[in-house]
Design a protein around this motif. Structure first.
Motif, PDB file in Angstrom:
ATOM      1  N   GLU A  32       0.812  -1.219   0.000  1.00  0.00           N
ATOM      2  CA  GLU A  32       0.000   0.000   0.000  1.00  0.00           C
ATOM      3  C   GLU A  32       0.848   1.273   0.000  1.00  0.00           C
ATOM      4  O   GLU A  32       0.340   2.346  -0.280  1.00  0.00           O
ATOM      5  CB  GLU A  32      -0.900   0.031   1.234  1.00  0.00           C
ATOM      6  N   LYS A  33       2.121   1.155   0.326  1.00  0.00           N
ATOM      7  CA  LYS A  33       2.979   2.331   0.418  1.00  0.00           C
ATOM      8  C   LYS A  33       3.348   2.822  -0.975  1.00  0.00           C
ATOM      9  O   LYS A  33       3.565   2.028  -1.889  1.00  0.00           O
ATOM     10  CB  LYS A  33       4.244   2.005   1.222  1.00  0.00           C
ATOM     11  N   PRO A  34       3.416   4.144  -1.151  1.00  0.00           N
ATOM     12  CA  PRO A  34       3.774   4.678  -2.473  1.00  0.00           C
ATOM     13  C   PRO A  34       5.228   4.373  -2.813  1.00  0.00           C
ATOM     14  O   PRO A  34       6.077   4.246  -1.929  1.00  0.00           O
ATOM     15  CB  PRO A  34       3.554   6.187  -2.317  1.00  0.00           C
ATOM     16  N   LYS A  35       5.496   4.271  -4.113  1.00  0.00           N
ATOM     17  CA  LYS A  35       6.866   4.021  -4.561  1.00  0.00           C
ATOM     18  C   LYS A  35       7.695   5.281  -4.349  1.00  0.00           C
ATOM     19  O   LYS A  35       7.176   6.391  -4.473  1.00  0.00           O
ATOM     20  CB  LYS A  35       6.869   3.644  -6.043  1.00  0.00           C
ATOM     21  N   PRO A  36       8.979   5.121  -4.048  1.00  0.00           N
ATOM     22  CA  PRO A  36       9.812   6.312  -3.885  1.00  0.00           C
ATOM     23  C   PRO A  36       9.917   7.070  -5.204  1.00  0.00           C
ATOM     24  O   PRO A  36       9.905   6.481  -6.286  1.00  0.00           O
ATOM     25  CB  PRO A  36      11.173   5.752  -3.461  1.00  0.00           C
ATOM     26  N   ARG A  37      10.026   8.388  -5.109  1.00  0.00           N
ATOM     27  CA  ARG A  37      10.111   9.224  -6.301  1.00  0.00           C
ATOM     28  C   ARG A  37      11.466   9.054  -6.965  1.00  0.00           C
ATOM     29  O   ARG A  37      12.472   8.837  -6.309  1.00  0.00           O
ATOM     30  CB  ARG A  37       9.880  10.672  -5.926  1.00  0.00           C
TER      31      ARG A  37
END
Length: 121
Positions: A32-37
């Protein structure tokens, strides 16, 4: 609430306890965590690798504007947390954009592109 679930590790123990016990909210799972930019330097490196791959295969850098080149990106330094994956890149548009921005590119970037056959005019 999403911010609290994703940033669970940054919350104090009391905040975590209140979220769990009072509101019934649990920390976000890894999926569920966003991917790093991706940084601009990393994006440049990926597109340059795609342009190099195209040049090595075709022998020129006259890339059609709509061409998409797929490269394998991921762990090259043995980092086991980062898996290898296919990354499609719009290298045709990128090469065209670099050509039109030639005056604002750093000398290092101009040299990198020239080395793989960039036509500047």
């Amino acid at each position: 609430m999403t911010a609290q679930r994703v940033g669970w590790d940054k919350l104090s123990g009391v905040q975590q306890w209140m979220l769990e016990q009072v509101l019934g909210i649990e920390p976000a799972g890894e999926d569920e965590k966003p991917k790093p930019r991706t940084s601009q330097a990393d994006k440049w490196a990926l597109h340059l690798a795609a342009a190099r791959q195209f040049f090595e295969r075709e022998g020129h850098l006259r890339v059609p504007r709509k061409h998409v080149e797929t490269i394998v990106a991921g762990s090259e330094d043995g980092d086991e947390d980062q898996e290898q994956r296919d990354v499609p890149l719009k290298v045709g548009a990128w090469v065209s954009n670099q050509r039109s921005r030639a005056a604002s590119l750093t000398p290092e970037r101009v040299q990198q592109l020239s080395k793989i056959g960039m036509r500047w005019a």
